[in-house]
Scaffold this motif. Sequence first.
Motif, PDB file in Angstrom:
ATOM      1  N   SER A   1      12.427 -16.700  28.227  1.00 33.58           N
ATOM      2  CA  SER A   1      11.553 -16.886  29.260  1.00 33.58           C
ATOM      3  C   SER A   1      12.581 -17.557  30.224  1.00 33.58           C
ATOM      4  O   SER A   1      13.535 -17.557  30.527  1.00 33.58           O
ATOM      5  CB  SER A   1      10.997 -18.815  28.716  1.00 33.58           C
TER       6      SER A   1
ATOM      7  N   PRO B   1      12.991 -22.485  21.117  1.00 31.53           N
ATOM      8  CA  PRO B   1      13.037 -23.731  22.813  1.00 31.53           C
ATOM      9  C   PRO B   1      14.115 -23.712  22.780  1.00 31.53           C
ATOM     10  O   PRO B   1      15.472 -23.348  21.695  1.00 31.53           O
ATOM     11  CB  PRO B   1      12.348 -24.934  22.135  1.00 31.53           C
ATOM     12  N   TRP B   2      15.230 -23.754  23.498  1.00 32.78           N
ATOM     13  CA  TRP B   2      16.499 -24.300  24.043  1.00 32.78           C
ATOM     14  C   TRP B   2      16.540 -25.350  22.716  1.00 32.78           C
ATOM     15  O   TRP B   2      16.555 -26.088  21.862  1.00 32.78           O
ATOM     16  CB  TRP B   2      16.490 -24.611  24.748  1.00 32.78           C
TER      17      TRP B   2
ATOM     18  N   LYS C   1      15.918 -30.054  28.188  1.00 31.82           N
ATOM     19  CA  LYS C   1      16.101 -28.810  27.828  1.00 31.82           C
ATOM     20  C   LYS C   1      15.228 -28.350  27.836  1.00 31.82           C
ATOM     21  O   LYS C   1      15.225 -27.162  28.655  1.00 31.82           O
ATOM     22  CB  LYS C   1      16.120 -29.517  25.721  1.00 31.82           C
ATOM     23  N   GLN C   2      14.203 -29.428  28.322  1.00 36.09           N
ATOM     24  CA  GLN C   2      12.769 -28.206  29.031  1.00 36.09           C
ATOM     25  C   GLN C   2      13.202 -26.970  30.338  1.00 36.09           C
ATOM     26  O   GLN C   2      12.018 -26.368  30.378  1.00 36.09           O
ATOM     27  CB  GLN C   2      11.748 -29.251  29.086  1.00 36.09           C
TER      28      GLN C   2
ATOM     29  N   MET D   1       8.494 -18.043  19.387  1.00 38.11           N
ATOM     30  CA  MET D   1       9.065 -18.537  20.297  1.00 38.11           C
ATOM     31  C   MET D   1       9.946 -19.989  19.641  1.00 38.11           C
ATOM     32  O   MET D   1       9.654 -20.697  18.649  1.00 38.11           O
ATOM     33  CB  MET D   1       8.204 -19.262  21.539  1.00 38.11           C
TER      34      MET D   1
ATOM     35  N   THR E   1      15.903 -28.896  21.088  1.00 38.04           N
ATOM     36  CA  THR E   1      14.578 -29.654  21.733  1.00 38.04           C
ATOM     37  C   THR E   1      13.863 -30.844  21.184  1.00 38.04           C
ATOM     38  O   THR E   1      12.992 -31.031  21.637  1.00 38.04           O
ATOM     39  CB  THR E   1      13.528 -28.763  22.599  1.00 38.04           C
TER      40      THR E   1
ATOM     41  N   GLN F   1      13.064 -20.679  27.242  1.00 37.08           N
ATOM     42  CA  GLN F   1      13.439 -20.133  25.655  1.00 37.08           C
ATOM     43  C   GLN F   1      13.089 -18.821  25.479  1.00 37.08           C
ATOM     44  O   GLN F   1      13.189 -18.337  26.132  1.00 37.08           O
ATOM     45  CB  GLN F   1      11.973 -20.793  25.789  1.00 37.08           C
TER      46      GLN F   1
END
Length: 421
Positions: free
Chosen positions: A302, A100-101, A265-266, A98, A104, A270
């Motif tokens: 995601s 993340p953006w 960012k969250q 995975m 992050t 993702q």
Amino acid sequence: MFKTYHIKPMSISTQLMLVVALLCFGFNLKAQSLSELKTTSAENNLNLKAQFKAFEAQLEGVTQAKSWQDPNLSFGYFISPIETRVGPQIARFSLTQMLPWFGTYKAKGDIAAFRAEAEYEKFQDQKLKLYLEVAQQYYDLSALRHIADLEAKQLRILKDLKSVIESNYENNKANLVDILRVELQIDKQLSVIQVLKDQDQALVTQLNQLMNRQLKTPVLISNPKQILEEKEVMQTDSVSKNHPRLEAIRQLQKSNKAESELAKKQAMPQFGLGLDYAIIQDRNVQNADAGQDALMPMLSVSLPIFGKKNKSRKKEALLQGESLQFQLENEKTRLESEIQVAHYKQDELYSLLDLYDKQLLNLKDILQLSEVALANASMEIEEVLRLEEERLLYEKQRVRTLANLHKTDETLSYLTSNSEL
């Protein structure tokens, strides 16, 4: 009949060894300055070491925050193989990573780094507080030893007065009760000196505890009177812009900004990169691809469609930022208030010092006249003892005032320090 023993003189080598031993003992017991005691405490104090280890532990969080997530590896075995055109599928391996953006991991690393910096500022503040505590104990010990010298001087004065009274008694100019009265004062003085010795050991124990060394290690002060007479006035009235107590909050504010960025960012999707590997059994079917294992790259994304938690993260970061700003303003006000209180106390102590100097100067003239009058039996011993006790009281109060002045200067030094010390 007495036996005679001849004592052999020590050899030159033995004499040299004794001299070296005495020199080493003398160096070990040499007087230490306040700066040396501060350095020793900074190197050995257990509480300060614990604070530094807390900073190092926090620093390790930077590496953890910037590290990628561990990839997922899964394996599946088909109890009943799935028939395909090229043969039955009997097992499957899947590897997924995975991502993340963008940015992050940087935001997470910044959060951990700024929190570690805040922990370091707490360590700096703890070190400055330790210096202040060592200085306070040092000046208390100097004052106690100077007072012990004054009490010993008072004992000698009482013994001199006793000699004068005894001389007057022999000449029928004084009564026996006068001698007994002076002896009572001498006994009281001996008791006071013993109490001061016990208090001295207690202060030495406290000072050694701060330096994390044997509690009974001697603390030598070369000239307590000279140390206390050195007057230094701190003129600084303003708070240092980068005092550790302020810098710690500023570092947390930077961490809070990074948390706000992380919340953004969250809220973004993702990505997941994966690879599937399927094992196909060969059954000798008439097909060019028969029994060939399957390999399938995968991409997943995601979908952050539940926005409540993301809004909550952003609001939490905003509220935390406002809280830190209030904390910073409050800490500035506290430092300014403490500095002003220390200056007021400093002025009060200087006024008391002037008063004691004037009183002692007047008492000096009075005592000179009273001693002459006592020798001529024209003055009672009670009045002389009262004057001597009053003089000793002012001298001790003056010593304690000098010690408090130095302690106030050290307090101002702490309040106006910066994090670079």
